[in-house]
Design an enzyme around this catalytic site. Structure first.
Site, PDB file in Angstrom:
ATOM      1  N   HIS A 197     -24.052 -42.534 -46.756  1.00 36.43           N
ATOM      2  CA  HIS A 197     -22.955 -42.788 -45.818  1.00 36.43           C
ATOM      3  C   HIS A 197     -22.844 -44.302 -45.648  1.00 36.43           C
ATOM      4  O   HIS A 197     -23.725 -44.921 -45.064  1.00 36.43           O
ATOM      5  CB  HIS A 197     -23.229 -42.113 -44.479  1.00 36.43           C
ATOM      6  N   LEU A 198     -21.777 -44.865 -46.158  1.00 34.50           N
ATOM      7  CA  LEU A 198     -21.630 -46.327 -46.125  1.00 34.50           C
ATOM      8  C   LEU A 198     -20.734 -46.787 -44.977  1.00 34.50           C
ATOM      9  O   LEU A 198     -20.618 -47.977 -44.711  1.00 34.50           O
ATOM     10  CB  LEU A 198     -21.101 -46.825 -47.472  1.00 34.50           C
TER      11      LEU A 198
ATOM     12  N   HIS B  32     -28.651 -31.551 -49.060  1.00 30.04           N
ATOM     13  CA  HIS B  32     -29.744 -31.501 -48.073  1.00 30.04           C
ATOM     14  C   HIS B  32     -30.228 -30.100 -47.680  1.00 30.04           C
ATOM     15  O   HIS B  32     -30.157 -29.711 -46.516  1.00 30.04           O
ATOM     16  CB  HIS B  32     -29.405 -32.310 -46.823  1.00 30.04           C
TER      17      HIS B  32
ATOM     18  N   HIS C 290     -22.060 -29.286 -47.634  1.00 24.27           N
ATOM     19  CA  HIS C 290     -22.925 -29.428 -46.454  1.00 24.27           C
ATOM     20  C   HIS C 290     -22.944 -28.044 -45.817  1.00 24.27           C
ATOM     21  O   HIS C 290     -21.973 -27.640 -45.195  1.00 24.27           O
ATOM     22  CB  HIS C 290     -22.306 -30.478 -45.526  1.00 24.27           C
TER      23      HIS C 290
ATOM     24  N   ASP D  17     -29.190 -38.953 -47.847  1.00 25.66           N
ATOM     25  CA  ASP D  17     -28.369 -38.734 -46.652  1.00 25.66           C
ATOM     26  C   ASP D  17     -28.479 -39.940 -45.709  1.00 25.66           C
ATOM     27  O   ASP D  17     -28.531 -39.800 -44.484  1.00 25.66           O
ATOM     28  CB  ASP D  17     -28.725 -37.429 -45.935  1.00 25.66           C
TER      29      ASP D  17
END
Lengths: 327, 426
Positions: B62-63, B231, B178, B304
């Site tokens: 996540h940027l 995940h 997800h 993540d």
């Protein structure tokens, strides 16, 4: 030895086991005596300042703490936090440190989030008292409940206490289970499975879904408030059905043994978890709980702010002149 | 005579999918020119005592850019990635606005061009990640987007997910899920179980994840679409993926460092640094996820990496956002905490994710003629995790103060040393 393990009261486990709880109850005896005086006020915490940090509405708990602090001659201030400022993302840390910067000795916290007082205690030097955090704990309620039972039954040990109703969402239930079982009581939780915690692993309790079967065996029937929103969450079909199966109705109260006591942390939903006429029976200790709440909170504030290791309260001498009592 | 712009990574032990050997690696013009004994070049990067590995590849970063630049930017995220040994990372689309159309894809790719790590981006499956209408996947695929996901949320609607999977088959792209059923999660903030009951924190059951894993395996069977499970965190999720792989279905799976190393007991501190979705689970789940990684059911460790500005974690547990940093600690945690060989750790962190992402021609191997994307790892270097010391704009590492073993000494990106002796070069 202080009955407290640390410098905060965040949960019942912050008390030094059975010895710790019993020591608080003995100290509470002194403050009950103070409360019965013509001038129910002592200078024990003169010069100390206690702040209320209530993120959740609570008239009765705040008034109880405030009365306790004033009877100990502490100064009090109220930091009311609107829920909107929380939604704006105000840092809990900033709020707590702001209050402390004003020279506060103790912060009494009520928050709708479990663990909020726990978090605050890590950021401030002041003593933190949990006055109820989400579904987690309400330790002073458990102390006043235990005290009230001891007052009427002589002890908590050996008695059978049923906690009835919405255990899942109840901070009172979590603290009461810890306190009552630590003191040697047998505890039965009575609720539909939807209103029980998802796991009772490690809880020294038994569970029943049949209130009629449990009531004849108990010394104390402790009822919890049933909130109306639980229906929209599909936890019970209707309040009517809840009352029919888990309410302490007039008929059901007759199943209690003659010496059994009825308790409730308030505020009551008369006609839902408890019938109006049951709430007013002589065996109902609901007002005793409120009365003892002040003395218990005096004991807690005194321990955190006044006593240090010394458990014999030296400052309970009567204040001579009414003028000297100005808060 | 050495080439005037050549670099030799000297004295290390080369490790990739083909095995391990003592060798020097010479890099010229962005490519690996030679792998062999006693090589020299214009510039030397010391790799004595180190593993010389292909650069790491993260399928789950996540940027935060665009939209939450106070928490992270493409540049700071990529710098942290380079320091963590990564040469390629896949940005997640839950930005503001979401990466759900050509314009935002272009923006992120443009920002990534100057970054010290290859930045690829995923695209959202649905418009605004709202789960209601398919996003223009072909338009994004034409820009090179290979993975589509609504990460941060699962696609809740069964029919919409079926359509997305069918459509993805035509584009030859992967859907990444997800897995969490929102209704069953019911406002939970941690794993539902013994700890949530004791702490009074609303829980979300393992079954909320498992139901969606089960559904997507069924839809993979129905549509033939490649689905990547993000995940994985529960024992039964791992078991279902294992069975799906045995049945020959086109599924892959990742696990995060935190689901391999932390349990829900950590939430007892009420510190939201331990709040994450899916939540930290029980010790039995951690064991099962580890076993899944060891037996290949879970092909890759994905971080993540989820930066959050410090003030957002200074809230009560239920009010704080979920997510934790990962890019700078994943490798060290894998080397320190997991009972795996270096070869297995690097498979999970480098060549397996490179293959899933379809970039295994650029990343994931140390061989002559290939682009020089390398990370040099000192396996004996012990260090203490500190959020403040990280390149990330945020500090929300759940491993603060933990001593770990294994540190990236150098990272080489297309021939350029972007990390030298543990220091970012740009």
């Amino acid at each position: 030895m202080s009955p407290l393990l640390g410098r905060h009261l965040l949960g019942v486990e912050d008390l030094d086991g059975r010895e710790g709880i019993e020591a608080v109850m003995r100290l509470t005896d002194s403050f009950v005596e103070v409360s019965e005086r013509a001038i129910p006020k002592v200078p024990a915490l003169r010069g100390k300042t206690v702040a209320w940090l209530f993120y959740e509405d609570s008239t009765r708990t705040r008034l109880s703490f405030e009365t306790a602090a004033k009877r100990l001659s502490a100064d009090t201030m109220n930091f009311s936090v609107s829920s909107s400022s929380v939604k704006k993302g105000e840092s809990l840390r900033d709020t707590a440190r702001t209050i402390e910067a004003m020279g506060i000795d103790a912060i009494v916290v009520r928050h709708s989030s479990a663990g909020a007082p726990h978090r605050i205690s890590g950021w401030v030097d002041a003593a933190v008292v949990n006055a109820g955090d989400g579904w987690h704990q309400h330790p002073t309620q458990a102390l006043l409940d235990a005290y009230t039972i001891r007052q009427h039954l002589g002890s908590v040990e050996g008695h059978h206490i049923a906690i009835i109703g919405d255990i899942k969402h109840s901070r009172v239930a979590r603290s009461d289970v810890a306190a009552f079982t630590t003191l040697g009581a047998r505890v039965t939780l009575v609720a539909p499975p939807t209103l029980l915690p998802p796991s009772l692993e490690g809880w020294p309790v038994t569970v029943s879904h049949d209130l009629d079967a449990v009531l004849p065996t108990v010394d104390v029937a402790y009822l919890l408030r049933m909130q109306r929103e639980r229906m929209t969450e599909a936890l019970v079909p209707s309040l009517r059905e809840y009352t029919a199966t888990f309410g302490l109705t007039r008929r059901r109260a007759e199943l209690l043994s003659p010496d059994a006591l009825v308790m409730h942390p308030g505020p009551m939903n008369r006609g839902v978890e408890i019938a109006a006429e049951v709430a007013d029976l002589p065996c109902s200790l609901i007002l005793d709980q409120v009365r003892n709440g002040v003395a218990v909170r005096m004991a807690v504030l005194y321990l955190l702010l006044g006593a240090g290791a010394d458990l014999v309260p030296p400052a309970l001498d009567r204040t001579q002149e009414p003028e000297a009592v100005r808060a | 005579m050495p080439d005037p712009h050549s670099i030799v990574v000297k004295g290390g032990r080369v490790v990739d999918a083909s095995g391990e050997r003592e060798a020097d690696v010479v890099v010229v013009d962005g490519r690996i020119a030679a792998v062999g004994a006693d090589l020299s070049a214009d510039r030397t990067l010391d790799a004595a005592g180190c593993f010389v590995a292909p650069g790491l590849v993260d399928l789950h970063s996540h940027l935060r850019e665009p939209g939450k630049e106070e928490a992270e930017t493409v540049e700071t995220g990529a710098r942290g990635a380079a320091l963590g040994g990564y040469t390629a990372i896949l940005a997640m689309p839950n930005t503001t606005p979401a990466i759900d159309c050509e314009a935002v894809v272009r923006q992120v790719l443009d920002l990534g061009r100057a970054a010290p790590c290859d930045v690829l981006t995923s695209g959202a499956i649905t418009v605004g990640r709202a789960g209601e209408q398919l996003a223009p996947m072909a338009e994004m695929a034409a820009l090179g987007v290979r993975v589509f996901t609504d990460d941060g949320a699962g696609v809740q609607d069964n029919l919409l997910m079926r359509r997305a999977m069918e459509y993805a088959v035509g584009l030859g792209v992967i859907l990444a899920q997800h897995c969490e059923d929102d209704a069953l999660c019911g406002g939970g903030h941690m794993h539902e179980g013994e700890w949530s009951a004791r702490l009074g924190i609303p829980g979300q059951p393992a079954e909320a994840e498992e139901l969606m894993v089960m559904r997507d395996i069924a839809l993979a069977r129905l549509t033939g679409c490649r689905i990547h499970f993000q995940h994985l965190s529960t024992a039964r999720s791992v078991a279902m993926v294992r069975d799906a792989l045995a049945a020959g279905l086109p599924v892959t799976a990742e696990a995060t460092p935190h689901h391999l190393t932390l349990t829900d007991a950590a939430c007892a501190s009420y510190d939201p640094v331990f709040k994450v979705n899916p939540p930290l689970r029980t010790p039995a789940d951690v064991e099962a996820v580890r076993a899944g990684l060891a037996d290949g059911t879970i092909a890759t460790i994905a971080t993540d990496h989820a930066p959050h500005a410090p003030e957002t974690k200074e809230l009560p547990f239920d009010l704080a956002p979920p997510g934790m940093l990962g890019l700078e600690t994943a490798l060290a945690l894998a080397l320190t905490e997991l009972d795996l060989s270096v070869q297995q750790v690097l498979a999970a962190l480098s060549w397996n994710p490179a293959r899933i992402l379809g970039i295994d021609d650029v990343h994931g191997a140390v061989a002559e003629g290939r682009p020089a994307n390398l990370c040099v790892i000192d396996p004996e270097h012990t260090w203490t995790v500190s959020g403040a010391a990280m390149a990330s704009r945020s500090t929300n590492t759940p491993y603060e103060g933990r001593e770990v073993r294994g540190k990236v000494r150098h990272t080489v990106l297309h021939g350029e040393p972007v990390v030298v002796a543990g220091e970012a070069q740009r």
